[in-house]
Design an enzyme around this catalytic site. Structure first.
Site, short mmCIF file in Angstrom:
data_model
loop_
_atom_site.label_atom_id
_atom_site.label_comp_id
_atom_site.label_asym_id
_atom_site.label_seq_id
_atom_site.Cartn_x
_atom_site.Cartn_y
_atom_site.Cartn_z
CG ASN A 1 -2.40 -2.93 -6.77
OD1 ASN A 1 -1.41 -3.26 -6.14
ND2 ASN A 1 -3.61 -3.39 -6.49
CG HIS B 1 -6.19 -9.83 -11.37
ND1 HIS B 1 -6.44 -9.65 -10.03
CD2 HIS B 1 -7.40 -9.84 -11.98
CE1 HIS B 1 -7.75 -9.58 -9.84
NE2 HIS B 1 -8.35 -9.69 -11.01
CG HIS C 1 -8.90 -3.31 2.22
ND1 HIS C 1 -8.79 -2.38 1.21
CD2 HIS C 1 -8.90 -4.52 1.60
CE1 HIS C 1 -8.74 -2.99 0.04
NE2 HIS C 1 -8.79 -4.30 0.25
CG HIS D 1 -5.02 -14.07 -7.25
ND1 HIS D 1 -5.56 -14.02 -8.51
CD2 HIS D 1 -4.76 -12.78 -6.92
CE1 HIS D 1 -5.64 -12.78 -8.92
NE2 HIS D 1 -5.16 -12.00 -7.99
CG ASN E 1 -11.47 -10.02 -7.89
OD1 ASN E 1 -11.90 -11.11 -8.27
ND2 ASN E 1 -11.22 -9.02 -8.72
CG ASP F 1 -4.01 -11.15 -3.35
OD1 ASP F 1 -3.43 -10.05 -3.45
OD2 ASP F 1 -5.15 -11.36 -3.84
NE ARG G 1 -3.91 -2.16 0.28
CZ ARG G 1 -4.43 -2.93 -0.68
NH1 ARG G 1 -3.90 -2.89 -1.91
NH2 ARG G 1 -5.45 -3.71 -0.43
#
Length: 447
Positions: free
Chosen positions: A110, A195, A326, A248, A295, A322, A80
């Site tokens: 990301n 992904h 959050h 994943h 996901n 993964d 993050r």
């Protein structure tokens, strides 16, 4: 794949000088499965044997009753940083990794901004050299801004130290763009990790499409949204004689697609998460359902069984968490609006040991081997317990029971899918660039 020279970054420190005495040393690759001592000098393993003597300046650790494994590698972690340091940063994420027994991790791009330029990548590497508890590599985006249209400067990013390329969190929708990336791979090098999801099929889905989603009245994500993209991308990789790593896997149809591609000679590797190996979509029926929203989603029992069998058979090459932190207030929203993703670094081994090894579903050797195999798709050296090898060792108490979350987390976030469960198997210490983690109650001293 041959290993390449890539220096992962950490704050480092003096190499460990340590005698680990009386551990059950278990390294399936090296054929080790017996009680032994391990002498570490200057960060390298110098001796493995019985009744080793420690020089005066070397600390001695009584590891009686513990297992010594090669430390684990996670090729799929979200730190993050930059942009959402309120959820995780390099220091807290790598601290969580060390607490979970990891000696190397690869971070996803990301972030905000996306890691799509050498300047952003170099900035992260500089921060890791100041903050990272364990050696950390950074992947770069395949496309600029992860928009799926223009390729990044892959050669420049490789020169800046990119560990590989991925638009993780998003698929590469355009087959032509993926083909260009695979062609460019020949010049730039580096593994491309994907992904796999067809947004036209997954749509607004928020959990696995099946009986449970129908019962709960929630929009589903069909398994074919993953497997059809795997079929497409493996076909392109085979045509270009390129290599791919698939992230994943979650569905039995995906396993079948990978098996078919490997049999056809496609250079493809793949990973699976602990939560997809241990849980199913039935978990979404709980009162705390947002903890199980990710996901790809948790799928059916049949999908879980297919993943386990593929892990045993070697179709699935490695296990990756993964790890996706959050903020608490975001994850505590109703299931329909809560973000996707769960943390997993601190619970990975214990969850796999509890749900798969103890019931006799998967041998311990397979779990240890796959937890240490995350380097291989990216051409990096695999941790091992051997004379002359770098000291990357985790000490685990296989009998220790603990309640997940009861004592908090090393991670800045707490959205763990195994929260509240009693797991068996506890990391006591991780050696990586020195002693990266030591459980508070586990002290070193003369024996």
């Amino acid at each position: 794949m041959s290993t390449r020279e890539l220096h992962l970054d950490s704050r480092g420190g003096p190499g460990a000088d340590l005698l680990i005495r009386g551990a059950h040393v278990f390294d399936p690759r090296e054929g080790l499965d017996a009680r032994a001592d391990i002498l570490v000098r200057g960060g390298s393993i110098t001796e493995i044997g019985d009744d080793l003597e420690a020089p005066g300046e070397v600390e001695t650790l009584d590891a009686e009753g513990l297992h010594a494994f090669p430390a684990f590698v996670d090729p799929h972690v979200h730190l993050r940083t930059p942009g959402r340091e309120d959820e995780e940063d390099i220091e807290t994420g790598t601290r969580a990794a060390a607490a979970g027994g990891y000696c190397q991790i690869l971070a996803m791009p990301n972030t905000d901004p996306v890691v799509d330029s050498a300047s952003v990548l170099q900035s992260l590497r500089e921060r890791a050299r100041e903050e990272a508890r364990v050696p950390t590599g950074f992947t770069a985006a395949i496309t600029r801004g992860q928009a799926g249209q223009q390729l990044t400067e892959m050669a420049e990013l490789m020169d800046a130290g990119a560990a590989g390329f991925t638009d993780d969190g998003l698929p590469v929708r355009d087959a032509g763009v993926l083909r260009q990336a695979l062609q460019y791979q020949r010049l730039a090098g580096g593994t491309i990790a994907l992904h796999e999801e067809d947004p036209a099929l997954s749509g607004a889905g928020m959990m696995h499409e099946g009986a449970v989603s129908a019962l709960l009245g929630l929009a589903g994500i069909p398994a074919i949204s993953e497997s059809t993209m795997i079929q497409r991308d493996c076909a392109i990789a085979g045509f270009e004689d390129a290599r791919l790593h698939l992230q994943h896997l979650s569905a039995r149809e995906s396993v079948a697609a990978v098996e078919q591609a490997k049999q056809a000679g496609v250079q493809v590797t793949c990973e699976v998460t602990p939560h997809h190996l241990c849980l199913t979509d039935e978990a979404v029926r709980s009162l705390d359902a947002s903890r199980f929203k990710m996901n790809p989603p948790l799928r059916s029992g049949a999908d879980r069984r297919a993943l386990i069998e593929a892990l045993r058979a070697g179709t699935i090459d490695c296990i990756a968490t993964d790890h996706a932190p959050h903020a608490r207030e975001e994850k505590e929203q109703p299931f329909e609006v809560a973000p996707m993703g769960v943390t997993g670094l601190e619970t990975s081994f214990a969850a796999l040991h509890t749900h798969l090894v103890m019931p006799g579903v998967v041998p311990l050797a397979v779990i240890v081997e796959r937890l240490t195999a995350g380097t291989e798709p990216f051409g990096l050296a695999v941790p091992r317990i051997a004379r002359g090898a770098r000291a990357e060792v985790v000490l685990v108490d296989l009998a220790a029971e603990w309640d997940v979350g009861e004592a908090g987390y090393e991670s800045r976030s707490s959205n763990n899918a195994f929260a509240g469960q009693t797991l068996t198997g506890r990391v006591r210490m991780t050696v990586a660039d020195g002693v990266a983690y030591r459980e508070r109650s586990f002290a070193i001293g003369a024996v």
